[in-house]
Design an enzyme around this catalytic site. Sequence first.
Site, PDB file in Angstrom:
ATOM      1  N   ASN A   1       5.061   2.513   9.525  1.00  0.00           N
ATOM      2  CA  ASN A   1       6.141   1.737   8.922  1.00  0.00           C
ATOM      3  C   ASN A   1       7.401   2.596   8.979  1.00  0.00           C
ATOM      4  O   ASN A   1       7.542   3.540   8.217  1.00  0.00           O
ATOM      5  CB  ASN A   1       5.767   1.401   7.463  1.00  0.00           C
TER       6      ASN A   1
ATOM      7  N   LYS B   1      10.355   1.869   8.217  1.00  0.00           N
ATOM      8  CA  LYS B   1      11.312   1.572   7.141  1.00  0.00           C
ATOM      9  C   LYS B   1      12.735   1.501   7.719  1.00  0.00           C
ATOM     10  O   LYS B   1      12.898   1.078   8.867  1.00  0.00           O
ATOM     11  CB  LYS B   1      11.169   2.598   6.002  1.00  0.00           C
TER      12      LYS B   1
ATOM     13  N   HIS C   1       5.344  -4.974   0.339  1.00  0.00           N
ATOM     14  CA  HIS C   1       5.501  -3.520   0.215  1.00  0.00           C
ATOM     15  C   HIS C   1       6.149  -3.218  -1.141  1.00  0.00           C
ATOM     16  O   HIS C   1       7.019  -3.968  -1.602  1.00  0.00           O
ATOM     17  CB  HIS C   1       6.365  -2.972   1.360  1.00  0.00           C
TER      18      HIS C   1
ATOM     19  N   GLU D   1       8.367  -1.246  -1.990  1.00  0.00           N
ATOM     20  CA  GLU D   1       9.836  -1.139  -1.970  1.00  0.00           C
ATOM     21  C   GLU D   1      10.469  -2.525  -2.023  1.00  0.00           C
ATOM     22  O   GLU D   1      11.525  -2.712  -2.635  1.00  0.00           O
ATOM     23  CB  GLU D   1      10.278  -0.344  -0.725  1.00  0.00           C
TER      24      GLU D   1
ATOM     25  N   GLU E   1      -1.361   1.097  -1.473  1.00  0.00           N
ATOM     26  CA  GLU E   1      -0.309   2.114  -1.475  1.00  0.00           C
ATOM     27  C   GLU E   1       0.092   2.409  -2.918  1.00  0.00           C
ATOM     28  O   GLU E   1       0.940   1.698  -3.477  1.00  0.00           O
ATOM     29  CB  GLU E   1       0.915   1.610  -0.700  1.00  0.00           C
TER      30      GLU E   1
ATOM     31  N   GLY F   1       6.199   8.577  -0.205  1.00  0.00           N
ATOM     32  CA  GLY F   1       7.377   9.412   0.047  1.00  0.00           C
ATOM     33  C   GLY F   1       7.504  10.602  -0.893  1.00  0.00           C
ATOM     34  O   GLY F   1       8.550  11.233  -0.953  1.00  0.00           O
TER      35      GLY F   1
ATOM     36  N   SER G   1       2.060   9.115   1.666  1.00  0.00           N
ATOM     37  CA  SER G   1       2.098  10.510   2.107  1.00  0.00           C
ATOM     38  C   SER G   1       0.917  10.897   3.001  1.00  0.00           C
ATOM     39  O   SER G   1       0.401  12.017   2.904  1.00  0.00           O
ATOM     40  CB  SER G   1       2.212  11.453   0.900  1.00  0.00           C
TER      41      SER G   1
ATOM     42  N   GLY H   1       4.335   6.071   6.459  1.00  0.00           N
ATOM     43  CA  GLY H   1       5.799   6.019   6.425  1.00  0.00           C
ATOM     44  C   GLY H   1       6.395   7.208   7.145  1.00  0.00           C
ATOM     45  O   GLY H   1       6.452   7.255   8.381  1.00  0.00           O
TER      46      GLY H   1
END
Length: 253
Positions: free
Chosen positions: A9, A11, A95, A97, A167, A173, A212, A233
Amino acid sequence: MRRPLVAGNWKLNGSRATGAALVRAIAGGIERSRAVDVMVCPPFVYLAEIAAALQGTGIWLGAQSVSAESGGAFTGEVAAAMLRDVGCSHVIVGHSERRALFGESDEVVAHKFMAVRAAALQPVLCVGETLDERRQGSTEDVVRRQLEAVLQRISIEKLGSAVIAYEPVWAIGTGQTATPEQAQAVHAFIRGLVAARSARMAAELRILYGGSVKGSNARALFAMPDIDGGLVGGASLDAADFLAICSAASGKT
Ligand code: 13P
């Protein structure tokens, strides 16, 4: 036996030039005989160009989000059929986010899931708890609520080859990965929720871990029986690290 899947991903990162270089490096480094499915999810505007670059590589293309609407006066939105039109096979929905920063509710995510399905694409449904929720001991409640919002609206057969990604928000992250045991426990819980409706669907369902994932921790995570690959990510922007994750997943089978 479930074939592992590793999805990158990207992003909101990169440019035409860096995206092209990244897929060249991934396609050039991936083992042809790999026992893993591989996918990249670039930003919308680069999808068509990356689709062309992926021709003949066997690497799948996914989008990072989608509109719940199929067409009409919805300025700025992108419909699932359009994603299919430019060569996507998968679409990430829900997701964290999108949920946290763009206000996507469980209900909106469920409608997006159905829009992806209606366009004959595969959704990659993300679920996961925040650090506060984990500390309060409500991880399973949160994951159940997020998953049930979708399962209540579709017949279980409609899950088809959809993918679920666990996730944990606190691991995204942050460099702080869930331990293989922590992740395995939630993956087994998710599979159990699906198994309550269909044992066959549960056995076939790919459940990815995201948060991560790196070349250095992938092998231990993928060694867990219910972890069927990763949604990656930061490390997916580095060809060598992404390839190391793919080969860790390939070693699972
Ligand atoms: P990181 O691998 O950067 O933690 O991101 C995980 C993720 O959100 C993938 O969708």
